[in-house]
Design an enzyme around this catalytic site. Structure first.
Site, PDB file in Angstrom:
ATOM      1  N   GLY A  10      33.357  26.542  35.206  1.00  0.00           N
ATOM      2  CA  GLY A  10      33.505  27.334  36.432  1.00  0.00           C
ATOM      3  C   GLY A  10      32.234  27.304  37.258  1.00  0.00           C
ATOM      4  N   TYR A 141      44.262  39.561  34.323  1.00  0.00           N
ATOM      5  CA  TYR A 141      42.849  39.186  34.174  1.00  0.00           C
ATOM      6  C   TYR A 141      42.199  40.009  33.061  1.00  0.00           C
ATOM      7  CZ  TYR A 141      37.874  39.104  35.719  1.00  0.00           C
ATOM      8  OH  TYR A 141      36.506  39.008  35.807  1.00  0.00           O
ATOM      9  N   LYS A 145      40.776  38.788  29.328  1.00  0.00           N
ATOM     10  CA  LYS A 145      39.356  38.940  28.970  1.00  0.00           C
ATOM     11  C   LYS A 145      39.208  39.682  27.638  1.00  0.00           C
ATOM     12  CE  LYS A 145      37.079  36.853  32.277  1.00  0.00           C
ATOM     13  NZ  LYS A 145      36.085  35.798  32.041  1.00  0.00           N
TER      14      LYS A 145
END
Ligand code: AKB
Length: 319
Positions: A10, A141, A145
């Protein structure tokens, strides 16, 4: 710390863009892995590899060829965008993390550094929120995580990989954010400067933890370099400031008096913000690896404004 070989997933995102020059300045050899093409901001010393984290073979080939000492795993689809494409968010965040951990196991990488988030927490927690509370996030999300944190710990105790990471607050830098729910704060600065106005998608009272990017990157590097024996856990809350949206608006207005900052809450994003902590307790990070933030709201705003001005002038905006 001796220079190292670091693979950054990323690398083209909000954190990676600011981290690359810092790693180069430390003397590290860096392989930047991202789906996006090499940006102009990438330092010449960095090798850029286009690759898709959702394909194990692409992650494996990067790790096998480069043989990194450490992987800093930043690639993720953030909260607001993730709610629009939950299945893609699952693949990128969940499968991507598994591919990184598995490649680290297969090719003998010493350390995997994971970037978790305040989105790992859900509603109804006592404030400030500590490290070891129930993790019941409401977003795709957030849940990916939490699962990433647990998967990394599994790889640590089962396969001996050194797994560590931080739970980031919303991050603010002289750049463009990448689809998070915390983005209203950065847009108050960016759009306030380039367009003279910004309408936040939240209420003025909304309050979540924030951090200025130089502190966030220093946290990654300090925790990554900390002696393993001093760490009592693998994932740490880190905190810096918890301004309300109105307080951020006031900080921008104090520096751009003519700016128009208004509020029009968006139900979906407001619900996400309301489910996150207002403030984090980062006592454990401060104790175990001497974490200490440098920037509060005023110091960040003073440092950020001239950088944003230079960036906007150089890019010939406004957009
Ligand atoms: C987001 O808003 O999704 C991110 C985060 C808080 O992790 N910036």
């Amino acid at each position: 710390m001796a220079p190292m070989k670091i693979l950054l997933t990323g690398a083209g995102g909000q954190i990676g863009t600011d981290m690359l020059p810092i790693l180069v300045a430390r003397g590290d050899e860096v392989l930047a892995f991202d789906l996006a093409p090499r940006p102009d901001t990438c330092p010449a010393e960095v090798e850029w590899m286009r690759g898709d984290i959702t394909y194990a073979e692409e992650v494996d080939s990067a790790v096998e060829r480069f043989q990194p000492d450490r992987i800093f795993h930043l690639a993720a689809i953030l909260s607001a965008v993730g709610e629009g494409v939950p299945h893609r968010a699952w693949r990128v965040n969940m499968e991507g993390t598994r591919h990184v951990l598995e490649a680290a196991r297969l090719f003998g990488v010493d350390q995997v550094f994971f970037t978790s988030t305040i989105a790992a927490f859900g509603p109804g927690l006592e404030q400030p929120v500590g490290d070891n509370v129930a993790l019941r996030p409401t977003t795709m999300y957030g849940l990916t995580k939490v699962a990433g944190e647990l998967l990394g710990e599994y790889y640590e105790h089962t396969f001996g990989i050194d797994f560590r990471g931080v739970r980031f607050p919303g991050l603010i830098n002289a750049g463009i954010p990448g689809g998070g729910t915390s983005d209203y704060a950065l847009f108050m600065y960016v759009d306030g400067m380039r367009s003279g106005r910004y309408e936040s998608f939240c209420t003025p009272e909304s309050m979540i933890p924030f951090m200025y990017m130089p502190d966030a990157i220093r946290a990654v590097l300090e925790l990554s370099d900390a002696p393993k024996a001093s760490l009592g856990q693998s994932i740490y809350n880190i905190a810096a400031m918890s301004p309300t949206a109105q307080e951020i608006a006031d900080a921008v207005k104090a520096r751009i008096p003519q700016v128009e900052l208004t509020f029009k809450p968006d139900p979906m994003r407001q619900a996400i913000l309301d489910s996150w902590p207002e403030a984090l307790d980062d006592t454990n990070a401060r104790r175990d690896w001497n974490w200490k933030h440098e920037f509060d709201l005023a110091a960040m705003s003073d440092d950020l404004m001239p950088q944003l001005k230079a960036l906007i002038e150089a890019a010939g905006v406004p957009a």
